[in-house]
Design an enzyme around this catalytic site. Sequence first.
Site, PDB file in Angstrom:
ATOM      1  N   ARG A  40       0.823  -1.218   0.000  1.00 27.80           N
ATOM      2  CA  ARG A  40       0.000   0.000   0.000  1.00 27.80           C
ATOM      3  C   ARG A  40       0.850   1.258   0.000  1.00 27.80           C
ATOM      4  NH1 ARG A  40      -2.691  -3.422   3.565  1.00 27.80           N
ATOM      5  NH2 ARG A  40      -1.353  -2.773   5.281  1.00 27.80           N
ATOM      6  N   ARG A 102       7.028 -12.491  22.165  1.00 27.42           N
ATOM      7  CA  ARG A 102       7.420 -12.068  23.518  1.00 27.42           C
ATOM      8  C   ARG A 102       7.526 -13.195  24.528  1.00 27.42           C
ATOM      9  NH1 ARG A 102       3.299  -7.109  23.699  1.00 27.42           N
ATOM     10  NH2 ARG A 102       4.408  -5.681  22.312  1.00 27.42           N
ATOM     11  N   CYS A 131       3.759  -1.890  25.710  1.00 26.47           N
ATOM     12  CA  CYS A 131       4.040  -0.512  26.147  1.00 26.47           C
ATOM     13  C   CYS A 131       3.743  -0.281  27.632  1.00 26.47           C
ATOM     14  CB  CYS A 131       3.253   0.471  25.294  1.00 26.47           C
ATOM     15  SG  CYS A 131       1.565  -0.037  24.973  1.00 26.47           S
ATOM     16  N   GLN A 158      -4.637   4.301  28.971  1.00 25.57           N
ATOM     17  CA  GLN A 158      -3.784   4.188  27.785  1.00 25.57           C
ATOM     18  C   GLN A 158      -4.283   5.047  26.621  1.00 25.57           C
ATOM     19  OE1 GLN A 158      -3.067  -0.484  28.880  1.00 25.57           O
ATOM     20  NE2 GLN A 158      -2.474   0.101  26.824  1.00 25.57           N
ATOM     21  N   LYS A 215      -0.900  -9.635  29.165  1.00 26.24           N
ATOM     22  CA  LYS A 215       0.480  -9.295  28.759  1.00 26.24           C
ATOM     23  C   LYS A 215       1.214  -8.695  29.942  1.00 26.24           C
ATOM     24  CE  LYS A 215      -0.646  -8.237  23.944  1.00 26.24           C
ATOM     25  NZ  LYS A 215      -0.968  -7.135  23.016  1.00 26.24           N
ATOM     26  N   ARG A 237      -8.646   2.250  27.942  1.00 29.96           N
ATOM     27  CA  ARG A 237      -8.316   3.216  26.870  1.00 29.96           C
ATOM     28  C   ARG A 237      -8.962   4.552  27.216  1.00 29.96           C
ATOM     29  NH1 ARG A 237      -4.476   2.118  23.459  1.00 29.96           N
ATOM     30  NH2 ARG A 237      -5.450   0.235  22.660  1.00 29.96           N
ATOM     31  N   HIS A 244       0.868   6.914  28.059  1.00 26.57           N
ATOM     32  CA  HIS A 244       0.072   6.041  28.927  1.00 26.57           C
ATOM     33  C   HIS A 244       0.343   6.439  30.378  1.00 26.57           C
ATOM     34  CE1 HIS A 244      -0.799   3.766  25.462  1.00 26.57           C
ATOM     35  NE2 HIS A 244      -0.205   2.624  25.727  1.00 26.57           N
TER      36      HIS A 244
END
Length: 333
Positions: A40, A102, A131, A158, A215, A237, A244
Amino acid sequence: MSGKVVAVVGATGAVGREMIRTLERRNFPVKQIRFFASSRSAGQHLKFNGDDVVVEELTEKAFDNQGIEIALFSAGGDTSKQFSPIVAKAGAVVIDNSSAWRMNPEVPLVVPEVNPEDVKFHKGIIANPNCSTIQMVVALKPLHDYSRVLRIIVSTYQSVSGAGQRGIDELWDQTKNIINGKPIVSAKFPKQIAFNVIPQIDVFLENHFTKEEMKMVNETRKIMHDEHIATTATCVRVPVLRGHSESVYIETEKKISRDKALELFSKAPGIVLMDDPSTGKYPVPTESADQFDTYVGRVREDLNIENGLNFWCVSDNLLKGAASNAVQIAEIL
Ligand code: A2P
């Protein structure tokens, strides 16, 4: 010319662009830079140190015999799963920002202020943590070295840039439409994000936590080399563009007083302490934006639990939470 041949994969994305800026800002020794993204955006031009660099399409052959030594990846988990092994086989060390690798025991998960030594056991791929986990473990490290952290209860606030460029665009679009009395569309986020908060980041799992929350649980243990750290996370969020924030409560083996915590935070690498209730000094996301550090404030001994401590930490999720942590790992290499 000395320096490394460096590729940025996902160069056109929110984190990829910050990786490019971080390489420039930290004067990373770059002999040659290459930018990759999907078909793209192949053919677009991006700047590096003032020069125009063309964006190339990432293909399975793109790294063959190119002499690329370090590949900073931020192109999503599926792209990483497909391409990281191919790129590593072609001779580059991949530093990957997605969650794809991870928790793989063969892959180091590194925050340079916490476990830089883990870089050594890489076999071609090194993972950059989530993050929210990065800024939390940066803050926990000096405390944990003084007195083992046993329990963590964290709530996150966040920013939308954690969901990439489409997350940023959705907050702007919804805000403008609401102000202009027009209908809004939620595509990237599960509910309206403008003038709202959403207690869901990523999908729900069987245990009713979200993937983002798990996570934080699992990555913290791996980075801090402590299988027993008991974390409970609630990830939220908020309509912030960048940065954050986290409200963190911990219980430690021996008591850490507020004064001791302030002393430990003030000496720790990567931390800026902003804590003075008398002058209203504490960090907020607009102050951490564009900075590499993690900001800590609101340090309080718990009122009820003898070895409990509360604090607030803020960091730029696109930098320390992603791009600059990755570039710091490259610096160790
Ligand atoms: P593109 O701009 O061509 O879509 P963000 O996290 O901000 O959404 O950015 C994601 C980054 O990952 C972009 O640079 C995007 O490129 C890139 N990307 C997504 N899918 C692929 C893919 N299949 N191959 C290479 N790059 C990809």
